[in-house]
Scaffold this motif. Structure first.
Motif, mmCIF file in Angstrom:
data_model
loop_
_atom_site.group_PDB
_atom_site.id
_atom_site.type_symbol
_atom_site.label_atom_id
_atom_site.label_comp_id
_atom_site.label_asym_id
_atom_site.label_seq_id
_atom_site.Cartn_x
_atom_site.Cartn_y
_atom_site.Cartn_z
ATOM 1 N N PHE A 80 75.214 44.263 -59.159
ATOM 2 C CA PHE A 80 74.488 43.549 -60.205
ATOM 3 C C PHE A 80 73.591 44.493 -61.010
ATOM 4 C CE2 PHE A 80 71.042 40.999 -61.943
ATOM 5 C CZ PHE A 80 71.748 39.978 -62.560
ATOM 6 N N ASN A 87 62.627 42.616 -60.806
ATOM 7 C CA ASN A 87 63.618 41.558 -61.023
ATOM 8 C C ASN A 87 63.787 40.695 -59.776
ATOM 9 O OD1 ASN A 87 64.765 42.427 -63.742
ATOM 10 N ND2 ASN A 87 64.978 44.292 -62.534
ATOM 11 N N ASN A 113 63.201 37.735 -59.205
ATOM 12 C CA ASN A 113 63.819 36.427 -59.455
ATOM 13 C C ASN A 113 65.345 36.534 -59.458
ATOM 14 O OD1 ASN A 113 63.540 37.948 -61.822
ATOM 15 N ND2 ASN A 113 63.652 36.142 -63.118
ATOM 16 N N LYS A 114 65.892 37.633 -59.965
ATOM 17 C CA LYS A 114 67.343 37.849 -59.944
ATOM 18 C C LYS A 114 67.820 38.105 -58.514
ATOM 19 C CE LYS A 114 67.896 37.475 -64.325
ATOM 20 N NZ LYS A 114 68.127 36.132 -64.782
ATOM 21 N N SER A 168 68.003 34.889 -56.868
ATOM 22 C CA SER A 168 69.150 34.158 -57.394
ATOM 23 C C SER A 168 70.436 34.612 -56.693
ATOM 24 C CB SER A 168 69.248 34.380 -58.904
ATOM 25 O OG SER A 168 70.346 33.708 -59.429
ATOM 26 N N VAL A 223 76.090 34.027 -60.601
ATOM 27 C CA VAL A 223 74.767 34.492 -61.042
ATOM 28 C C VAL A 223 74.779 34.752 -62.547
ATOM 29 C CG1 VAL A 223 73.098 36.394 -60.864
ATOM 30 C CG2 VAL A 223 74.080 35.400 -58.792
ATOM 31 N N LYS A 224 75.858 35.358 -63.044
ATOM 32 C CA LYS A 224 75.953 35.619 -64.488
ATOM 33 C C LYS A 224 76.035 34.314 -65.282
ATOM 34 C CE LYS A 224 77.738 40.220 -63.887
ATOM 35 N NZ LYS A 224 78.907 41.025 -63.660
ATOM 36 N N GLU A 250 72.605 32.944 -65.465
ATOM 37 C CA GLU A 250 71.816 33.706 -66.427
ATOM 38 C C GLU A 250 72.047 33.190 -67.847
ATOM 39 O OE1 GLU A 250 72.894 37.848 -65.809
ATOM 40 O OE2 GLU A 250 70.799 38.245 -65.325
ATOM 41 N N LYS A 251 73.309 32.901 -68.164
ATOM 42 C CA LYS A 251 73.643 32.411 -69.499
ATOM 43 C C LYS A 251 72.996 31.058 -69.789
ATOM 44 C CE LYS A 251 78.075 34.762 -69.859
ATOM 45 N NZ LYS A 251 79.531 34.614 -69.874
ATOM 46 N N GLU A 272 70.077 30.111 -68.778
ATOM 47 C CA GLU A 272 68.612 30.225 -68.901
ATOM 48 C C GLU A 272 68.163 30.268 -70.318
ATOM 49 O OE1 GLU A 272 67.541 33.691 -66.639
ATOM 50 O OE2 GLU A 272 67.621 32.594 -64.770
#
Length: 125
Positions: A77, A89, A91-92, A95, A118-119, A122-123, A125
């Motif tokens: 990632f 990061n 929070n990532k 996630s 996860v990606k 992200e989109k 958000e």
């Protein structure tokens, strides 16, 4: 309020004790430490230690692989993860962990599936 402060103090004490046990341990010993009624399983990657507490009778090797897969996920990632990636990061990181594990149990083992999810999140958000 006092109970909340006691819980936080106890949590900080446990974190400090686990940190001391893991980081001070000689490399000639195994990556397993009995701690209270749990077993601590850890792996070191460069300067980062990843530690998980499990039941005494759980399979140590499966949890070493779990830690390794989590580090591979982070590495994929963040493109060669480092401490700063985790700090800035977090929070990532959570996630990714949420997509990998649920309620302390492995939910998904496919790196591709986890990272795609996860990606996608992200989109959104």
């Amino acid at each position: 309020m006092s109970n909340s402060n006691n819980n936080e103090a106890e949590k900080a004490r446990i974190e400090a004790e686990v940190h001391r046990l893991v980081t001070a341990r000689d490399k000639k010993y195994t990556n397993f430490i009995e701690y209270n009624s749990y077993k601590l399983i850890y792996r070191r990657y460069a300067g980062l230690f990843f530690t998980i507490a499990v039941d005494m009778h759980d399979n140590e090797l499966s949890y070493l692989e779990t830690i390794h897969l989590f580090v591979e996920l982070l590495d994929s990632f963040f493109s060669n993860v480092c401490e700063l990636d985790i700090v800035f990061n977090f929070n990532k990181v959570y996630s990714i962990l949420d997509e990998f594990m649920l309620a302390g149990e492995i939910e998904e083992t496919s790196k591709r599936e986890i990272l795609d999810r996860v990606k996608l999140l992200e989109k959104m958000e």
